[in-house]
Write a protein that holds these residues in place. Structure first.
Motif, PDB file in Angstrom:
ATOM      1  N   ALA A   1      -3.344  -0.329  -9.593  1.00 35.92           N
ATOM      2  CA  ALA A   1      -3.561   0.321  -8.296  1.00 35.92           C
ATOM      3  C   ALA A   1      -5.051   0.507  -8.040  1.00 35.92           C
ATOM      4  O   ALA A   1      -5.824   0.751  -8.973  1.00 35.92           O
ATOM      5  CB  ALA A   1      -2.840   1.665  -8.243  1.00 35.92           C
TER       6      ALA A   1
ATOM      7  N   LEU B   1      -3.798   3.479  -1.002  1.00 38.85           N
ATOM      8  CA  LEU B   1      -3.760   3.076  -2.411  1.00 38.85           C
ATOM      9  C   LEU B   1      -3.102   1.708  -2.464  1.00 38.85           C
ATOM     10  O   LEU B   1      -1.899   1.573  -2.212  1.00 38.85           O
ATOM     11  CB  LEU B   1      -2.976   4.097  -3.244  1.00 38.85           C
ATOM     12  CG  LEU B   1      -3.011   3.880  -4.764  1.00 38.85           C
ATOM     13  CD1 LEU B   1      -4.437   4.031  -5.295  1.00 38.85           C
ATOM     14  CD2 LEU B   1      -2.077   4.864  -5.470  1.00 38.85           C
ATOM     15  N   TYR B   2      -3.893   0.693  -2.751  1.00 41.52           N
ATOM     16  CA  TYR B   2      -3.393  -0.674  -2.791  1.00 41.52           C
ATOM     17  C   TYR B   2      -2.706  -0.912  -4.127  1.00 41.52           C
ATOM     18  O   TYR B   2      -3.278  -0.651  -5.197  1.00 41.52           O
ATOM     19  CB  TYR B   2      -4.543  -1.653  -2.603  1.00 41.52           C
ATOM     20  CG  TYR B   2      -4.103  -3.100  -2.511  1.00 41.52           C
ATOM     21  CD1 TYR B   2      -3.603  -3.623  -1.320  1.00 41.52           C
ATOM     22  CD2 TYR B   2      -4.189  -3.941  -3.609  1.00 41.52           C
ATOM     23  CE1 TYR B   2      -3.201  -4.942  -1.230  1.00 41.52           C
ATOM     24  CE2 TYR B   2      -3.787  -5.262  -3.526  1.00 41.52           C
ATOM     25  CZ  TYR B   2      -3.290  -5.751  -2.334  1.00 41.52           C
ATOM     26  OH  TYR B   2      -2.886  -7.055  -2.253  1.00 41.52           O
ATOM     27  N   LEU B   3      -1.476  -1.409  -4.073  1.00 44.17           N
ATOM     28  CA  LEU B   3      -0.678  -1.667  -5.270  1.00 44.17           C
ATOM     29  C   LEU B   3      -0.576  -3.168  -5.500  1.00 44.17           C
ATOM     30  O   LEU B   3      -0.235  -3.910  -4.581  1.00 44.17           O
ATOM     31  CB  LEU B   3       0.718  -1.061  -5.120  1.00 44.17           C
ATOM     32  CG  LEU B   3       0.747   0.443  -4.802  1.00 44.17           C
ATOM     33  CD1 LEU B   3       2.165   0.902  -4.481  1.00 44.17           C
ATOM     34  CD2 LEU B   3       0.183   1.252  -5.960  1.00 44.17           C
TER      35      LEU B   3
ATOM     36  N   VAL C   1       2.440   5.404  -8.607  1.00 46.58           N
ATOM     37  CA  VAL C   1       1.920   6.264  -7.540  1.00 46.58           C
ATOM     38  C   VAL C   1       2.011   7.735  -7.941  1.00 46.58           C
ATOM     39  O   VAL C   1       1.073   8.510  -7.714  1.00 46.58           O
ATOM     40  CB  VAL C   1       2.682   6.013  -6.224  1.00 46.58           C
ATOM     41  CG1 VAL C   1       2.291   7.053  -5.168  1.00 46.58           C
ATOM     42  CG2 VAL C   1       2.393   4.616  -5.699  1.00 46.58           C
TER      43      VAL C   1
ATOM     44  N   LEU D   1       6.608   0.878  -8.981  1.00 44.25           N
ATOM     45  CA  LEU D   1       5.645   1.355  -7.980  1.00 44.25           C
ATOM     46  C   LEU D   1       5.643   2.876  -7.911  1.00 44.25           C
ATOM     47  O   LEU D   1       4.573   3.514  -7.884  1.00 44.25           O
ATOM     48  CB  LEU D   1       5.998   0.777  -6.610  1.00 44.25           C
ATOM     49  CG  LEU D   1       6.096  -0.742  -6.491  1.00 44.25           C
ATOM     50  CD1 LEU D   1       6.491  -1.129  -5.067  1.00 44.25           C
ATOM     51  CD2 LEU D   1       4.792  -1.418  -6.879  1.00 44.25           C
TER      52      LEU D   1
ATOM     53  N   LYS E   1       0.821  -1.209   0.000  1.00 48.47           N
ATOM     54  CA  LYS E   1       0.000   0.000   0.000  1.00 48.47           C
ATOM     55  C   LYS E   1       0.855   1.259   0.000  1.00 48.47           C
ATOM     56  O   LYS E   1       1.963   1.270   0.537  1.00 48.47           O
ATOM     57  CB  LYS E   1      -0.903   0.023   1.239  1.00 48.47           C
ATOM     58  CG  LYS E   1      -1.981  -1.038   1.258  1.00 48.47           C
ATOM     59  CD  LYS E   1      -2.766  -0.982   2.562  1.00 48.47           C
ATOM     60  CE  LYS E   1      -3.900  -1.982   2.602  1.00 48.47           C
ATOM     61  NZ  LYS E   1      -4.616  -1.947   3.898  1.00 48.47           N
TER      62      LYS E   1
END
Length: 365
Positions: A170, A143-145, A128, A124, A82
């Protein structure tokens, strides 16, 4: 843009991003894993060429040939972590280097190519940065990755694929459980096991989760939120939940968690909790816990709290335990003091509100 330990990412902004008003409406109550951002990362791999063609582009369906290897032989792995809104206005990620390392451990187990850690972390950060507007600002929001990789060579022979696609998507999320941070009820499955020694239990491999779904349905049929698996050999010792590790808190302050041994996922939250507890002077034992011991210690009052932990659920108290021979409750069934204190400590570190002596946090912006 050929393979190596470092790749240049081509940035292709989505020409039709979700409008701000629609995005706000979607994020008002996102649930978990149902709402997705405007972009995704893709990187390709070919035997003899390595990793190449790294892109940040509009999130879209992935074209796939019906003979793609993943559809027939399930060569697929994934991770979950996250990004959080920090108090100083930056964005934090919690131990993404540990996710990178575990991703490659899973890749080795599934005979897939390893992705250089620097490339994993860059993928990542790029996602983001471009989708930062999708980051929830609420206390339970993040924010779940989801980085994942699968075999996409077109062939039907039983061997490791020569081609792979790595993707990151995401999703803005709230609490994993709809009730929020409340004790969950668990079902101890008498029928199914999660993994056996020498199997894929330690890999974050989609097949492990597919194999857990019938057991999870069994838990749901018994009014429970999650399933607990016992070991595959003796059917006696607690392994883990369907997607989370487990801790037991005793009346002398000692915490116990089942040991890693190839059948239990090497949880990043689990490892962080062991470190935090020991740094604070507490005792954590990694030892087998028999289900009969769990039941007897709950009845005697020696066992005060039990909680599950993982990236998605963070730390979640367990209230009631059901099994074919009956049920029992942990203490009075309410969230325990140790459980909630550990949860708050972890959340404060993740969101940049507490000291980070172990260098777990990586900041963006």
């Amino acid at each position: 843009m050929s393979g190596g330990d470092k790749l240049d990412f081509e940035i292709r902004p989505n020409p039709q991003p979700v409008a701000a008003a629609e995005r706000a409406a979607l994020m008002a109550n996102p649930g978990f894993g149902r709402v997705f951002t405007d972009h995704m990362v893709t990187i390709r791999y070919a035997e003899g060429k390595g990793w190449y063609d790294a892109r940040v582009e509009a999130r879209a369906p992935i074209p796939m040939d019906p003979a793609s290897a993943v559809l027939h032989y399930a060569q697929e792995i994934f991770e979950g972590l996250k990004a959080y809104a920090a108090v100083d206005g930056s964005v934090t990620m919690f131990r993404p280097d540990a996710n990178a390392a575990r991703f490659n451990e899973s890749a080795r187990r599934m005979a897939m190519p390893e992705l250089p850690e620097a490339v994993f972390l860059d993928s990542l950060r790029h996602l983001v940065e471009i989708d930062r507007a999708w980051l929830p600002m609420s206390e339970e929001g993040s924010l779940y990755l989801r980085p994942f990789m699968f075999a996409n060579e077109v062939f039907l022979g039983v061997r490791p694929s020569n081609e792979y696609l790595y993707v990151v998507i995401a999703s803005p999320v709230g609490s994993y459980f709809a009730r929020g941070v409340q004790p969950v009820d668990v079902w101890v499955s008498p029928t199914y096991t999660r993994a056996a020694p020498g199997g894929t239990g330690e890999a974050k491999f989609g097949g492990n989760y597919a194999a857990s779904l019938a057991a999870q349905a069994e838990a749901t049929d018994h009014g429970c939120d999650q399933v607990v698996f016992l070991d595959a050999v003796q059917r006696r010792y607690v392994d883990e939940l369907g997607g989370m590790n487990i801790f037991f808190v005793y009346d002398d302050g000692t915490l116990v968690t089942p040991p890693l041994g190839g059948t239990i996922l090497r949880g990043i939250t689990r490892d962080a909790l062991i470190t935090l507890i020991r740094q604070s002077g507490g005792t954590v034992l990694e030892r087998p816990v028999a289900f009969d011991e769990w039941r007897a210690d709950a009845a005697s009052g020696r066992l005060r709290e039990v909680f599950a932990c993982g990236t998605a659920a963070v730390i979640t108290p367990i209230g009631q335990v059901r099994h074919p021979d009956g049920e029992f409750r942990i203490a009075d069934g309410s969230p325990g003091e140790v459980t909630m204190r550990l949860r708050q400590t972890l959340v404060d570190i993740q969101r940049g509100r507490a000291e980070d002596p172990d260098g777990w946090i990586q900041r963006i912006g």
